[in-house]
Motif scaffolding. Structure first.
Motif, PDB file in Angstrom:
ATOM      1  N   SER A   1       0.832  -1.205   0.000  1.00  0.00           N
ATOM      2  CA  SER A   1       0.000   0.000   0.000  1.00  0.00           C
ATOM      3  C   SER A   1       0.866   1.255   0.000  1.00  0.00           C
TER       4      SER A   1
ATOM      5  N   ASP B   1      -5.628  -0.928  -4.864  1.00  0.00           N
ATOM      6  CA  ASP B   1      -5.021  -1.473  -3.651  1.00  0.00           C
ATOM      7  C   ASP B   1      -5.957  -2.512  -3.027  1.00  0.00           C
ATOM      8  N   GLU B   2      -5.717  -3.766  -3.350  1.00  0.00           N
ATOM      9  CA  GLU B   2      -6.548  -4.865  -2.842  1.00  0.00           C
ATOM     10  C   GLU B   2      -8.041  -4.534  -2.915  1.00  0.00           C
TER      11      GLU B   2
HETATM   12 MG   LIG Z   1      -2.227  -2.836   2.094  1.00  0.00          MG
END
Ligand SMILES: [Mg+2]
Ligand SMILES: Nc1ncnc2c1ncn2[C@@H]1O[C@H](COP(=O)(O)OP(=O)(O)O)[C@@H](O)[C@H]1O
Lengths: 235, 263
Positions: free
Chosen positions: B73, B182-183
């Motif tokens: 991240s 991000d995910e």
């Molecule tokens: Mg993360």
């Protein structure tokens, strides 16, 4: 000295009969305090939003000051506005002293810090949520402030109503700059003070009841607004 | 091989790829390659990103993998200019991360950040921001995200999958040259996950550079053309997906793929 029960009965009669003097006083109170709320909101909401989203040195001090000014004593505000507007004062030539305008100015000054401080908190909470997304989208500051004010509108309306509640209930500032002149600057709180000192408890009580009713209606409105906002997931 | 593994891709992807070229998909030329030199991020004496060098080129979906806390991240935030590095530098097509560059990028977060407005108003907000607002465009975007039915609902009443589709649709509405994710499907069910993957592939087909963070190995296999494997803030591997899954070079990646927990 009248009996308390008699006074109460008379008060109800006055309210039910929509006594002319009573209506005039209520009307002026509402007009002055609503105007003060609008003027204050126009200044305090953008200012609160700006403080909420910016980082500058001295920001902490500004917030402390805003919070401290929430407790501004009405008589002190009245005195300051009096000095400004009196004949010898810098704004004396405007001839505003002892007019409803003077009362609006005084109440605006009184509640601007309240609305600004509460709005700052509301908007900062929302900004914590939005900040990174806004940064990602390269949202300009002015657009960000507009979006935050709009998306927090339900909470901000309750903030404005808190300011209104404070304005309509205060007596110290309006009595100094308004002068409690019959048919001109007499509002509910100043009338209550005067009638009580004269011993006319019926009118004082009637006005007190209306004032309480207004407080109840405003608070009920705030609660209804909150629950609506929560229900539609805008809050 | 990727198209074959996902039936929706073959039809949706190619057609729109052509369309995009016609419409002048200058996005890729304008932002790529992304180059990262000796990038480090230190917070309170801890080296969270540690000497990263990367060259990000167009044409492929780049998947960033690595265990929790690897710095995925943070790397994405650095690449997008949301945070500033301690040392090192990042450039996109030779340009620093200026506002002009950053506004050509978009990001979808793990937890979607939606405005407290209707679904349609969320899309309108970014369209207006880019000065390309129109009802037809917005409706097309919602249609593509399969959200037309909910256009007038408050965005926050959508399901998790719908919220993330809206966040993705909103990001794509800006027609970014580079899209960071991000995910985005970390907390979604399989069906919602596949819808998101389909939208991502379509965007890729239209010429948007995709940089997708995931710790889901299956998802990485489905999406990745190339893999960046991150471990303890360092890039352990940067290879084609085929190579990465067939024969990872580093011990860390081998352990990760085998399901052994990395610390
Ligand atoms: Mg993360
Ligand atoms: N703002 C921060 N301050 C201090 N440490 C942080 C901060 N953000 C992330 N970290 C730490 O940096 C490491 C990498 O975080 P992150 O990039 O979120 O990992 P992930 O690969 O799971 O996305 C983690 O150990 C995390 O605790």
């Amino acid at each position: 000295m009248q009996d308390f029960g008699d006074a109460f009965g008379l008060a109800f009669a006055l309210v039910l009969a929509r006594d002319g003097d009573l209506m005039e006083i209520i009307g002026l109170s509402l007009r002055v305090s609503l105007c003060a709320m609008l003027v204050s909101s126009a200044i305090a909401l953008p200012f609160g939003a700006l403080v909420a989203i910016s980082r500058f040195s001295g920001r902490g001090a500004v917030i402390v000051l805003m919070n401290a000014l929430m407790g501004l004593p009405p008589v002190v505000v009245g005195l300051l506005v009096y000095l400004l507007l009196s004949n010898a004062g810098p704004l004396g030539s405007l001839g505003l002293l002892y007019t409803p305008s003077a009362m609006i100015i005084a109440q605006s000054i009184l509640i601007t810090p309240i609305i600004a401080a509460l709005a700052r908190q509301v908007i900062e909470d929302l900004h914590v949520e939005y900040a990174e997304q806004f940064r990602s989208l390269c949202v300009p500051v002015r657009t960000a402030i507009g979006a935050l004010l709009w998306d927090a509108r339900y909470s901000l309306l309750t903030v404005a109503l808190a300011g209104f509640g404070r304005a309509i209930a205060e007596v110290g500032a309006v009595i100094i700059v308004g002068g409690n002149i019959n048919h001109l600057t007499r509002v509910m709180t100043t009338a209550i003070a005067l009638e009580t000192s004269k011993g006319d408890l019926a009118l004082a009580l009637a006005l007190g009841m209306v004032l309480l009713a207004i407080a109840l209606v405003v608070n009920a409105g705030v609660m209804a607004l909150r629950s609506t906002a929560t229900r539609v997931a805008y809050a | 091989m990727l198209s074959a593994s996902h039936p929706l891709h073959a039809t949706a992807g190619t057609g729109q790829a052509r369309e995009r070229t016609k419409a002048g998909g200058g996005a890729m030329e304008a932002l790529l390659p992304g180059e990262v030199h000796d990038l480090s991020l230190e917070v309170q004496g801890k080296r969270l990103i540690d000497g990263v060098n990367l060259r990000i080129t167009g044409g492929q979906i780049t998947v960033v993998m690595g265990p929790n806390g690897a710095g995925k991240s943070l790397l994405l935030r650095l690449l997008h200019g949301l945070i500033a590095p301690t040392t090192g530098d990042i450039s996109w097509a030779g340009r620093q991360l200026t506002e002009a560059v950053r506004s050509r990028q978009a990001m979808v977060f793990q937890r979607p950040v939606l405005l407290r407005r209707s679904v349609a108003a969320n899309v309108d907000f970014v369209l207006k921001l880019r000065g390309i607002g129109s009802a037809e465009r917005r409706d097309g975007i919602l249609e593509h995200a399969r959200l037309s039915e909910s256009a007038n609902q408050p965005a926050r009443l959508l399901s998790g999958g719908e919220q993330q589709r809206l966040a993705l649709a909103r990001a794509l509405a800006m027609e970014p040259g580079v899209l960071f994710l991000d995910e985005p499907t970390a907390s979604l069910d399989p069906a919602s996950t596949l819808l998101i993957e389909e939208m991502v592939r379509t965007a890729h087909g239209r010429g948007t550079k995709i940089i997708f963070v995931t710790h889901d190995i299956g998802q990485a296999r489905r999406l990745a053309d190339e893999v960046v494997f991150l471990h303890r803030g360092q890039v352990q591997e940067h290879t084609s997906a085929e190579e990465f899954f067939a024969a990872p070079n580093s011990d860390a990646a081998r352990d990760y793929l085998a399901g052994r927990i990395l610390l």
